[in-house]
Write a protein that holds these residues in place. Structure first.
Motif, PDB file in Angstrom:
ATOM      1  N   GLU A 199       0.825  -1.206   0.000  1.00 53.95           N
ATOM      2  CA  GLU A 199       0.000   0.000   0.000  1.00 53.95           C
ATOM      3  C   GLU A 199       0.863   1.262   0.000  1.00 53.95           C
ATOM      4  OE1 GLU A 199      -3.327   0.480  -0.301  1.00 53.95           O
ATOM      5  OE2 GLU A 199      -3.294  -1.640  -0.817  1.00 53.95           O
ATOM      6  N   LEU A 200       1.989   1.227   0.709  1.00 55.10           N
ATOM      7  CA  LEU A 200       2.879   2.389   0.745  1.00 55.10           C
ATOM      8  C   LEU A 200       3.470   2.672  -0.636  1.00 55.10           C
ATOM      9  CD1 LEU A 200       4.735   1.812   4.135  1.00 55.10           C
ATOM     10  CD2 LEU A 200       3.136   3.652   3.592  1.00 55.10           C
ATOM     11  N   LEU A 201       3.804   1.613  -1.360  1.00 56.76           N
ATOM     12  CA  LEU A 201       4.305   1.790  -2.725  1.00 56.76           C
ATOM     13  C   LEU A 201       3.225   2.398  -3.610  1.00 56.76           C
ATOM     14  CD1 LEU A 201       6.493  -1.290  -3.761  1.00 56.76           C
ATOM     15  CD2 LEU A 201       7.115   1.119  -3.871  1.00 56.76           C
ATOM     16  N   LYS A 202       2.006   1.908  -3.451  1.00 59.04           N
ATOM     17  CA  LYS A 202       0.889   2.424  -4.232  1.00 59.04           C
ATOM     18  C   LYS A 202       0.668   3.904  -3.929  1.00 59.04           C
ATOM     19  CE  LYS A 202      -4.111   1.805  -4.857  1.00 59.04           C
ATOM     20  NZ  LYS A 202      -5.295   1.004  -4.470  1.00 59.04           N
ATOM     21  N   GLU A 203       0.753   4.271  -2.638  1.00 52.43           N
ATOM     22  CA  GLU A 203       0.572   5.668  -2.251  1.00 52.43           C
ATOM     23  C   GLU A 203       1.651   6.554  -2.865  1.00 52.43           C
ATOM     24  OE1 GLU A 203       0.445   5.740   1.989  1.00 52.43           O
ATOM     25  OE2 GLU A 203      -1.376   4.504   2.108  1.00 52.43           O
ATOM     26  N   ALA A 209       2.019  11.004  -9.343  1.00 49.00           N
ATOM     27  CA  ALA A 209       1.128  11.450 -10.425  1.00 49.00           C
ATOM     28  C   ALA A 209       0.324  12.675 -10.008  1.00 49.00           C
ATOM     29  CB  ALA A 209       0.194  10.313 -10.822  1.00 49.00           C
ATOM     30  N   MET A 210      -0.119  12.717  -8.749  1.00 51.98           N
ATOM     31  CA  MET A 210      -0.923  13.838  -8.279  1.00 51.98           C
ATOM     32  C   MET A 210      -0.102  15.115  -8.242  1.00 51.98           C
ATOM     33  SD  MET A 210      -4.055  14.318  -7.460  1.00 51.98           S
ATOM     34  CE  MET A 210      -4.969  15.771  -6.933  1.00 51.98           C
ATOM     35  N   ALA A 211       1.135  15.023  -7.782  1.00 54.17           N
ATOM     36  CA  ALA A 211       2.004  16.197  -7.724  1.00 54.17           C
ATOM     37  C   ALA A 211       2.226  16.780  -9.115  1.00 54.17           C
ATOM     38  CB  ALA A 211       3.344  15.830  -7.082  1.00 54.17           C
ATOM     39  N   GLU A 212       2.335  15.912 -10.101  1.00 54.55           N
ATOM     40  CA  GLU A 212       2.552  16.378 -11.477  1.00 54.55           C
ATOM     41  C   GLU A 212       1.339  17.150 -11.986  1.00 54.55           C
ATOM     42  OE1 GLU A 212       5.202  16.478 -14.857  1.00 54.55           O
ATOM     43  OE2 GLU A 212       5.351  16.220 -12.688  1.00 54.55           O
ATOM     44  N   GLN A 213       0.131  16.669 -11.608  1.00 59.80           N
ATOM     45  CA  GLN A 213      -1.077  17.356 -12.054  1.00 59.80           C
ATOM     46  C   GLN A 213      -1.283  18.682 -11.318  1.00 59.80           C
ATOM     47  OE1 GLN A 213      -3.123  16.519 -14.686  1.00 59.80           O
ATOM     48  NE2 GLN A 213      -1.463  15.052 -15.037  1.00 59.80           N
ATOM     49  N   MET A 214      -0.849  18.753 -10.059  1.00 61.05           N
ATOM     50  CA  MET A 214      -1.081  19.960  -9.261  1.00 61.05           C
ATOM     51  C   MET A 214       0.007  21.012  -9.456  1.00 61.05           C
ATOM     52  SD  MET A 214      -2.454  18.357  -5.650  1.00 61.05           S
ATOM     53  CE  MET A 214      -2.613  19.997  -4.928  1.00 61.05           C
ATOM     54  N   ALA A 321      -1.731   5.388 -12.906  1.00 62.11           N
ATOM     55  CA  ALA A 321      -1.450   6.188 -11.711  1.00 62.11           C
ATOM     56  C   ALA A 321      -2.319   7.441 -11.675  1.00 62.11           C
ATOM     57  CB  ALA A 321       0.031   6.570 -11.684  1.00 62.11           C
ATOM     58  N   LEU A 322      -2.483   8.076 -12.823  1.00 62.82           N
ATOM     59  CA  LEU A 322      -3.305   9.286 -12.894  1.00 62.82           C
ATOM     60  C   LEU A 322      -4.748   9.010 -12.471  1.00 62.82           C
ATOM     61  CD1 LEU A 322      -3.896  12.216 -13.806  1.00 62.82           C
ATOM     62  CD2 LEU A 322      -4.214  11.322 -16.119  1.00 62.82           C
ATOM     63  N   LEU A 323      -5.323   7.903 -12.958  1.00 61.30           N
ATOM     64  CA  LEU A 323      -6.715   7.591 -12.659  1.00 61.30           C
ATOM     65  C   LEU A 323      -6.903   7.058 -11.238  1.00 61.30           C
ATOM     66  CD1 LEU A 323      -7.811   6.056 -16.077  1.00 61.30           C
ATOM     67  CD2 LEU A 323      -8.350   8.326 -15.170  1.00 61.30           C
ATOM     68  N   MET A 324      -5.804   6.754 -10.559  1.00 58.26           N
ATOM     69  CA  MET A 324      -5.881   6.319  -9.165  1.00 58.26           C
ATOM     70  C   MET A 324      -5.840   7.491  -8.183  1.00 58.26           C
ATOM     71  SD  MET A 324      -3.347   3.002  -9.483  1.00 58.26           S
ATOM     72  CE  MET A 324      -2.874   3.040  -7.770  1.00 58.26           C
ATOM     73  N   THR A 325      -5.540   8.702  -8.678  1.00 56.81           N
ATOM     74  CA  THR A 325      -5.460   9.876  -7.811  1.00 56.81           C
ATOM     75  C   THR A 325      -6.852  10.416  -7.516  1.00 56.81           C
ATOM     76  OG1 THR A 325      -5.318  11.421  -9.670  1.00 56.81           O
ATOM     77  CG2 THR A 325      -3.231  10.493  -8.845  1.00 56.81           C
ATOM     78  N   ASN A 326      -6.924  11.382  -6.596  1.00 55.42           N
ATOM     79  CA  ASN A 326      -8.199  12.065  -6.328  1.00 55.42           C
ATOM     80  C   ASN A 326      -8.699  12.778  -7.580  1.00 55.42           C
ATOM     81  OD1 ASN A 326      -8.190  11.241  -3.655  1.00 55.42           O
ATOM     82  ND2 ASN A 326      -7.201  13.098  -2.922  1.00 55.42           N
ATOM     83  N   PHE A 327      -7.753  13.336  -8.346  1.00 58.57           N
ATOM     84  CA  PHE A 327      -8.114  13.989  -9.598  1.00 58.57           C
ATOM     85  C   PHE A 327      -8.693  12.963 -10.571  1.00 58.57           C
ATOM     86  CE2 PHE A 327      -6.585  15.564 -13.867  1.00 58.57           C
ATOM     87  CZ  PHE A 327      -7.564  16.539 -13.998  1.00 58.57           C
ATOM     88  N   ASP A 329     -10.257  10.241  -9.675  1.00 61.73           N
ATOM     89  CA  ASP A 329     -11.610   9.952  -9.176  1.00 61.73           C
ATOM     90  C   ASP A 329     -12.613  10.959  -9.734  1.00 61.73           C
ATOM     91  OD1 ASP A 329     -10.768   7.807  -7.719  1.00 61.73           O
ATOM     92  OD2 ASP A 329     -10.722   8.856  -5.802  1.00 61.73           O
ATOM     93  N   PHE A 330     -12.203  12.226  -9.719  1.00 60.07           N
ATOM     94  CA  PHE A 330     -13.074  13.283 -10.228  1.00 60.07           C
ATOM     95  C   PHE A 330     -13.379  13.060 -11.712  1.00 60.07           C
ATOM     96  CE2 PHE A 330     -13.268  17.349 -12.530  1.00 60.07           C
ATOM     97  CZ  PHE A 330     -14.428  17.879 -11.979  1.00 60.07           C
ATOM     98  N   LEU A 331     -12.352  12.737 -12.498  1.00 59.86           N
ATOM     99  CA  LEU A 331     -12.546  12.514 -13.931  1.00 59.86           C
ATOM    100  C   LEU A 331     -13.496  11.345 -14.183  1.00 59.86           C
ATOM    101  CD1 LEU A 331      -8.914  12.931 -15.335  1.00 59.86           C
ATOM    102  CD2 LEU A 331     -10.724  14.647 -15.217  1.00 59.86           C
ATOM    103  N   LEU A 332     -13.308  10.263 -13.445  1.00 61.98           N
ATOM    104  CA  LEU A 332     -14.149   9.073 -13.639  1.00 61.98           C
ATOM    105  C   LEU A 332     -15.589   9.343 -13.215  1.00 61.98           C
ATOM    106  CD1 LEU A 332     -11.595   6.407 -12.387  1.00 61.98           C
ATOM    107  CD2 LEU A 332     -12.437   6.634 -14.725  1.00 61.98           C
TER     108      LEU A 332
END
Length: 410
Positions: A199-203, A209-214, A321-327, A329-332
């Protein structure tokens, strides 16, 4: 089990699947030591009464009761009727191959359980021992073996409690239950630590990916320019068998179903998948049901209701990775249509029309490296977890059937 000694003397249990038991133990039908389905929720319950409902899919014999759904009684399925107390054991009497067996603890004792469960309550038996007696692999296998029906095997509660089980003297019931409480807790702690490592690796992957989008400085670009939709229609051949795939909800990944392709299914209804394909659930993508196919899924098939995509100008690993982020989640969620509830199919064209920030080459490389590392380590860790679960199951069976003598254990 070599560190534990056997009992001095054994006798034939008279039950083929039980075999020999300690000479001073008894073998009785479950109904002699436990009652069944003592409490039910009345049909006259006020419709606005809030309940927590547990169905068969929420129970697993290794993980116990995993969740309960909050709802009003008026909105609950008609099968939401069984009630239980702490120490009771719920045993699925339908789809018994799922091995949905678990002890009810304080956290779930106020729940309402499906009538697909038989609720056992200790009678002339230590209630802690009842838990381990029922989680015994031999009992679970016997329940499955005595079920009727091929596609939907089931057993009546009255037939279930006629199955025989091993019953040690009361003092040994207490000793065995305490031993299993202690030893399975140790094994469960190890499993949790290993699971947390993955789970830590997944996080870390998601955070990258989230940092790149933000905070990245890449241009905004529609997802369709980063991806390609994959369509490899199956050519139906009479007599051939195909392994179909589906998706659990978030974090559960792929599961294999029995072959489902038949004469009435057209070639266009199923697609082949290859290792590295990103598969999304057409129904549950908004809950995060997506995964990347591994070598184990290479050549399997998915329904046309499962969109399959690959990276075109970015690695597929980055898309995952992108689709696993909170962002993500929003897109999906934005791309899933339908009323509130579970029936919200994904519109893949809407999803691919969403804009995302073009990731830097370094971010793409970092995510790919982390996902490949996770896949490699996951194989080892999951193998280790599997062995721990096998040891746990073997220890339970050995203890409650008298294969090992625990009378001197503290």
């Amino acid at each position: 089990m070599s560190q534990y000694k056997a009992y001095p003397a054994y006798k034939d249990s008279g039950v083929e699947w039980i075999g020999e038991v300690p000479e001073h133990w008894e073998v009785k039908p479950i109904c002699r030591v436990a009652s069944v389905n003592d409490d039910v929720l009345s049909d006259s319950t006020d419709g606005d009464t809030p309940i927590r409902y547990v169905d068969i899919s929420s129970v697993d014999y290794t993980d116990g009761i995993k969740q309960a759904a909050n709802m009003r009684f008026a909105d609950a399925p008609s099968r939401a009727r069984r009630k239980a107390l702490p120490g009771d054991v719920v045993v699925s009497t339908v789809r018994t191959y799922l091995k949905a067996v678990a002890a009810v603890n304080d956290q779930y004792s106020d729940c309402v359980f499906s009538t697909g469960f038989a609720v056992l309550r200790a009678r002339n038996l230590n209630y802690s021992f009842l838990k381990w007696m029922t989680l015994n692999e031999l009992v679970i296998q016997a329940i499955e073996a005595h079920s009727e029906g091929l596609s939907y095997p089931a057993i009546n509660a009255s037939a279930l409690v006629k199955l025989k089980t091993t019953v040690p003297p009361p003092d040994e019931q207490v000793t065995i239950a305490a031993f299993l409480d202690r030893e399975t807790a140790r094994i469960d702690t190890l499993i949790q630590k290993k699971t947390r490592f993955i789970e830590l690796l997944k996080e870390k992957i998601v955070a990258t990916a989230m940092a790149e989008q933000m905070y990245g400085d890449g241009e905004l670009i529609r997802l369709r320019y980063l991806t390609q939709i994959i369509s490899r229609p199956v050519e139906i051949i009479d007599g051939d068998e195909y392994v179909a795939l589906g998706l659990y909800n978030r974090g559960r990944g792929l599961f294999h179903k029995p072959p489902t392709l038949g004469k009435n299914i057209g070639d266009s209804d199923f697609f082949y998948v290859k290792e590295g394909d990103l598969i999304l659930s057409g129904q549950f993508a908004w809950e995060g049901a997506l995964t990347m196919a591994s070598s184990n899924e290479n050549g399997c098939v998915v329904s046309h209701r499962y969109p399959v995509i690959r990276g075109k100008t970015v690695p597929t690993e980055y898309l995952l990775a992108l689709l696993m982020t909170n962002f993500g989640d929003f897109l999906l969620n934005e791309s899933s249509r339908g009323s509130a509830g579970r029936n919200r199919p994904l519109n893949i064209n809407l999803l691919l029309n969403e804009k995302v920030r073009m990731p830097s080459p370094k971010a793409q490389q970092d995510v790919r490296r982390l996902i490949n590392l996770k896949a490699k380590l996951e194989t080892k860790v999951l193998g280790s977890i599997r062995l721990l679960k096998e040891r746990r199951a073997a220890l339970i069976t050995a203890a409650v059937t008298g294969q090992i003598d625990l009378r001197g254990e503290q």
